[in-house]
Structure formats: C-alpha cells, structure tokens
Design a protein around this motif. Structure first.
Motif, mmCIF file in Angstrom:
data_model
loop_
_atom_site.group_PDB
_atom_site.id
_atom_site.type_symbol
_atom_site.label_atom_id
_atom_site.label_comp_id
_atom_site.label_asym_id
_atom_site.label_seq_id
_atom_site.Cartn_x
_atom_site.Cartn_y
_atom_site.Cartn_z
ATOM 1 N N ILE A 3 63.412 -27.440 -19.551
ATOM 2 C CA ILE A 3 63.703 -26.344 -18.629
ATOM 3 C C ILE A 3 62.813 -25.142 -18.950
ATOM 4 N N LEU A 4 62.622 -24.861 -20.247
ATOM 5 C CA LEU A 4 61.758 -23.751 -20.634
ATOM 6 C C LEU A 4 60.315 -23.993 -20.190
ATOM 7 N N ASP A 5 59.869 -25.238 -20.263
ATOM 8 C CA ASP A 5 58.517 -25.562 -19.799
ATOM 9 C C ASP A 5 58.388 -25.360 -18.296
ATOM 10 N N GLN A 6 59.430 -25.728 -17.564
ATOM 11 C CA GLN A 6 59.411 -25.538 -16.116
ATOM 12 C C GLN A 6 59.411 -24.043 -15.763
ATOM 13 N N ILE A 7 60.227 -23.265 -16.475
ATOM 14 C CA ILE A 7 60.263 -21.816 -16.237
ATOM 15 C C ILE A 7 58.902 -21.210 -16.552
ATOM 16 N N TRP A 8 58.305 -21.624 -17.674
ATOM 17 C CA TRP A 8 56.986 -21.108 -18.061
ATOM 18 C C TRP A 8 55.941 -21.459 -17.006
ATOM 19 N N ALA A 9 55.972 -22.702 -16.511
ATOM 20 C CA ALA A 9 55.011 -23.119 -15.489
ATOM 21 C C ALA A 9 55.219 -22.316 -14.200
ATOM 22 N N PHE A 10 56.481 -22.046 -13.843
ATOM 23 C CA PHE A 10 56.778 -21.257 -12.646
ATOM 24 C C PHE A 10 56.239 -19.840 -12.772
ATOM 25 N N LEU A 11 56.483 -19.214 -13.940
ATOM 26 C CA LEU A 11 55.987 -17.855 -14.157
ATOM 27 C C LEU A 11 54.462 -17.807 -14.155
ATOM 28 N N MET A 12 53.839 -18.792 -14.754
ATOM 29 C CA MET A 12 52.371 -18.824 -14.771
ATOM 30 C C MET A 12 51.812 -19.027 -13.363
ATOM 31 N N SER A 13 52.497 -19.813 -12.536
ATOM 32 C CA SER A 13 52.020 -19.990 -11.159
ATOM 33 C C SER A 13 52.160 -18.692 -10.370
ATOM 34 N N ILE A 14 53.238 -17.952 -10.598
ATOM 35 C CA ILE A 14 53.421 -16.672 -9.903
ATOM 36 C C ILE A 14 52.335 -15.692 -10.329
ATOM 37 N N PHE A 15 52.121 -15.561 -11.648
ATOM 38 C CA PHE A 15 51.128 -14.601 -12.121
ATOM 39 C C PHE A 15 49.717 -15.032 -11.765
ATOM 40 N N GLY A 16 49.466 -16.321 -11.759
ATOM 41 C CA GLY A 16 48.158 -16.808 -11.339
ATOM 42 C C GLY A 16 47.903 -16.491 -9.882
ATOM 43 N N ASP A 17 48.908 -16.713 -9.031
ATOM 44 C CA ASP A 17 48.772 -16.397 -7.611
ATOM 45 C C ASP A 17 48.601 -14.894 -7.409
ATOM 46 N N LEU A 18 49.361 -14.097 -8.144
ATOM 47 C CA LEU A 18 49.262 -12.644 -8.040
ATOM 48 C C LEU A 18 47.874 -12.165 -8.462
ATOM 49 N N ASP A 19 47.357 -12.745 -9.540
ATOM 50 C CA ASP A 19 46.038 -12.357 -10.021
ATOM 51 C C ASP A 19 44.953 -12.702 -9.004
ATOM 52 N N SER A 20 45.023 -13.883 -8.448
ATOM 53 C CA SER A 20 44.004 -14.267 -7.460
ATOM 54 C C SER A 20 44.132 -13.436 -6.183
ATOM 55 N N MET A 21 45.362 -13.105 -5.788
ATOM 56 C CA MET A 21 45.552 -12.281 -4.600
ATOM 57 C C MET A 21 44.974 -10.880 -4.822
ATOM 58 N N LEU A 22 45.260 -10.285 -5.995
ATOM 59 C CA LEU A 22 44.730 -8.961 -6.291
ATOM 60 C C LEU A 22 43.207 -8.988 -6.419
ATOM 61 N N GLU A 23 42.679 -10.082 -6.959
ATOM 62 C CA GLU A 23 41.227 -10.197 -7.087
ATOM 63 C C GLU A 23 40.562 -10.210 -5.717
ATOM 64 N N GLU A 24 41.155 -10.905 -4.763
ATOM 65 C CA GLU A 24 40.605 -10.931 -3.405
ATOM 66 C C GLU A 24 40.836 -9.611 -2.681
ATOM 67 N N LEU A 25 41.991 -8.999 -2.897
ATOM 68 C CA LEU A 25 42.366 -7.794 -2.172
ATOM 69 C C LEU A 25 41.583 -6.573 -2.650
ATOM 70 N N VAL A 26 41.512 -6.374 -3.970
ATOM 71 C CA VAL A 26 40.933 -5.154 -4.513
ATOM 72 C C VAL A 26 39.465 -5.327 -4.875
ATOM 73 N N ASP A 27 39.096 -6.448 -5.477
ATOM 74 C CA ASP A 27 37.732 -6.717 -5.936
ATOM 75 C C ASP A 27 37.229 -5.563 -6.803
ATOM 76 N N PHE A 28 37.964 -5.283 -7.874
ATOM 77 C CA PHE A 28 37.666 -4.162 -8.757
ATOM 78 C C PHE A 28 36.291 -4.308 -9.405
ATOM 79 N N ASP A 29 35.927 -5.544 -9.791
ATOM 80 C CA ASP A 29 34.618 -5.757 -10.422
ATOM 81 C C ASP A 29 33.492 -5.368 -9.466
ATOM 82 N N GLY A 30 33.621 -5.767 -8.220
ATOM 83 C CA GLY A 30 32.608 -5.421 -7.232
ATOM 84 C C GLY A 30 32.537 -3.920 -6.998
ATOM 85 N N LEU A 31 33.711 -3.268 -6.950
ATOM 86 C CA LEU A 31 33.727 -1.815 -6.765
ATOM 87 C C LEU A 31 33.040 -1.097 -7.930
ATOM 88 N N ALA A 32 33.337 -1.537 -9.154
ATOM 89 C CA ALA A 32 32.742 -0.901 -10.331
ATOM 90 C C ALA A 32 31.226 -1.120 -10.357
#
Length: 92
Positions: A3-32
């Motif tokens: 169950i802990l592995d499933q919870i960890w995988a779920f949290l990592m999928s959420i944060f991975g999706d959030l990171d990729s969404m923010l990368e596409e939305l903001v593109d901070f590296d390109g702005l800098a």
C-alpha cells in the motif's frame, strides 16, 4: 508495504504531472535564457561588474537584516519562556 508503494507511486505521478505542466506553462528556463540574451549580454562588461557588485551588496545587507530580526525574535522567545518557567516555579 504494498500500500505504501502504491501511495508513493500515486504521489510521484501527481508531482511528475504537476512538474511537466508547470514546465510547459511557465517555461522558466526559456524566460531566464531569453532575459540574459536580450538584456544582460549586450551590456558592456563594466556595467555587468557594477551590477554584480551592487547585487552582492544588496544580498549581504538583506542577510544581515534577516539575521538581526531573527536575533530579536530569539530574545523575545527566550524572555517569554523565562517568564513562563518562573511563573510555574512560583506557582508550585
């Protein structure tokens, strides 16, 4: 543990999706990089050196100001704790 592995995988999928969404939305590296290429790179070297020194001075004074405020906060917390300890000793 499964169950802990499933919870960890779920949290990592959420944060991975959030990171990729923010990368596409903001593109901070390109702005800098664009800011550096368009604004800073054309400046003469003496202006870059003065700007770096000015930024260093601002950062150093900012750190000193924060340290001073933290010292005041520490003194206030110590005084309050001393009053509480003395009150408990006198009440007992």
């Amino acid at each position: 543990m499964e169950i802990l592995d499933q919870i960890w995988a779920f949290l990592m999928s959420i944060f991975g999706d959030l990171d990729s969404m923010l990368e596409e939305l903001v593109d901070f590296d390109g702005l800098a990089l664009n800011f550096y290429n368009d604004v800073i790179m054309p400046l003469p070297e003496w202006m870059k050196i003065l700007g770096t020194l000015g930024l260093a001075v601002v950062i150093i004074f900012g750190v000193f100001a924060i340290a001073k405020k933290m010292m005041k906060l520490l003194i206030i917390v110590v005084v309050i704790l001393a009053i509480i300890v003395l009150a408990r000793i006198l009440m007992a």
